[in-house]
Design an enzyme around this catalytic site. Structure first.
Site, PDB file in Angstrom:
ATOM      1  CG  ASP A 112      -0.743  -9.524  22.865  1.00  0.00           C
ATOM      2  OD1 ASP A 112      -0.033  -8.720  23.488  1.00  0.00           O
ATOM      3  OD2 ASP A 112      -0.728 -10.743  23.114  1.00  0.00           O
ATOM      4  CE  LYS A 168     -10.450 -21.225  14.270  1.00  0.00           C
ATOM      5  NZ  LYS A 168     -10.377 -22.420  15.124  1.00  0.00           N
ATOM      6  CG  ASP A 181     -10.351 -10.993  19.034  1.00  0.00           C
ATOM      7  OD1 ASP A 181      -9.654 -10.590  18.086  1.00  0.00           O
ATOM      8  OD2 ASP A 181     -10.161 -12.091  19.574  1.00  0.00           O
ATOM      9  N   GLY A 221       0.276  -5.941  18.316  1.00  0.00           N
ATOM     10  CA  GLY A 221      -0.047  -5.018  17.227  1.00  0.00           C
ATOM     11  C   GLY A 221       0.391  -5.528  15.860  1.00  0.00           C
ATOM     12  CG  ASP A 256      -8.478 -19.249  21.133  1.00  0.00           C
ATOM     13  OD1 ASP A 256      -8.088 -18.110  20.799  1.00  0.00           O
ATOM     14  OD2 ASP A 256      -7.880 -20.292  20.803  1.00  0.00           O
TER      15      ASP A 256
END
Ligand code: PRP
Length: 182
Positions: free
Chosen positions: A106, A46, A103, A108, A161
């Site tokens: 982290d 998302k 987005d 990868g 999130d």
């Protein structure tokens, strides 16, 4: 910043800083693909939906968007990087100029899985774009467009999130450790 949400430690990047960088990323991409018939931006759900919405509206060259959704098996902290495909693209990408839009990168693992999976579908070209990248070494995937390198803390906002909360903040902020550490 006034009225900071009580779960937040500090703002890392303001709305203005993010919007400005999204604009320059779009300019870089438009310049690199000036001769392409079109580009396919693939947003990874998302988290990437907000960045993709802003990036695509800033992008001045012909392009279309599509989406994939992935999930990591088990706990992110303990998983060895296994990734499961939840939702696939609507259309084949053979012969297309494709950019994967994330987005955040982290560990990868997600981007590596995506890159290898999509490379196998024979696009004309394949590049990767992430707005945020954690400050880590030894990523096993090439990152072509990176908006910001950020510290290795839990960040929320602008698509990111915590348990599906705080995703729609217009800035990105560090979550207080006591919120996620029991
Ligand atoms: C986040 C983010 C990336 C992934 C990066 O997704 O959107 O897809 O983690 O992590 P990695 O580099 O360690 O693989 P998440 O699994 O939180 O799902 P969501 O985007 O649906 O919230």
């Amino acid at each position: 910043m006034e009225n900071l949400h009580p779960d937040l430690e500090r703002v890392l990047l303001t709305e203005e800083e993010i919007q400005k960088r999204v604009g320059t990323l779009a300019e870089e991409i438009a310049s690199d693909y000036a001769d392409a018939r079109r580009v396919v931006l693939i947003g990874i759900l998302k988290g990437a939906f907000i960045f993709l919405a802003d990036l695509s509206r800033e992008l001045s060259i012909p392009h279309m968007v599509d989406f994939m959704s992935l999930s990591s098996y088990g706990d992110r902290a303990t998983t060895n990087g296994a990734v499961r495909l939840i939702l696939d693209l609507r259309k084949p990408i053979k012969g297309e100029h494709v950019i994967i839009v994330e987005d955040i990168v982290d560990t990868g693992n997600t981007m590596k899985y995506l890159y290898n999976t999509l490379k196998g579908r024979k696009p004309a070209s394949l590049k990767t774009c992430t707005l945020f990248k954690k400050d880590r070494e030894h990523l096993e995937v090439p990152l072509d467009y990176v908006g910001f390198e950020i510290p290795d803390v839990w960040v929320v906002g602008y698509g990111l999130d915590y348990a599906d909360r705080l995703r729609t903040l217009p800035y990105i902020a560090e979550l207080k450790k006591e919120v996620y550490q029991e």
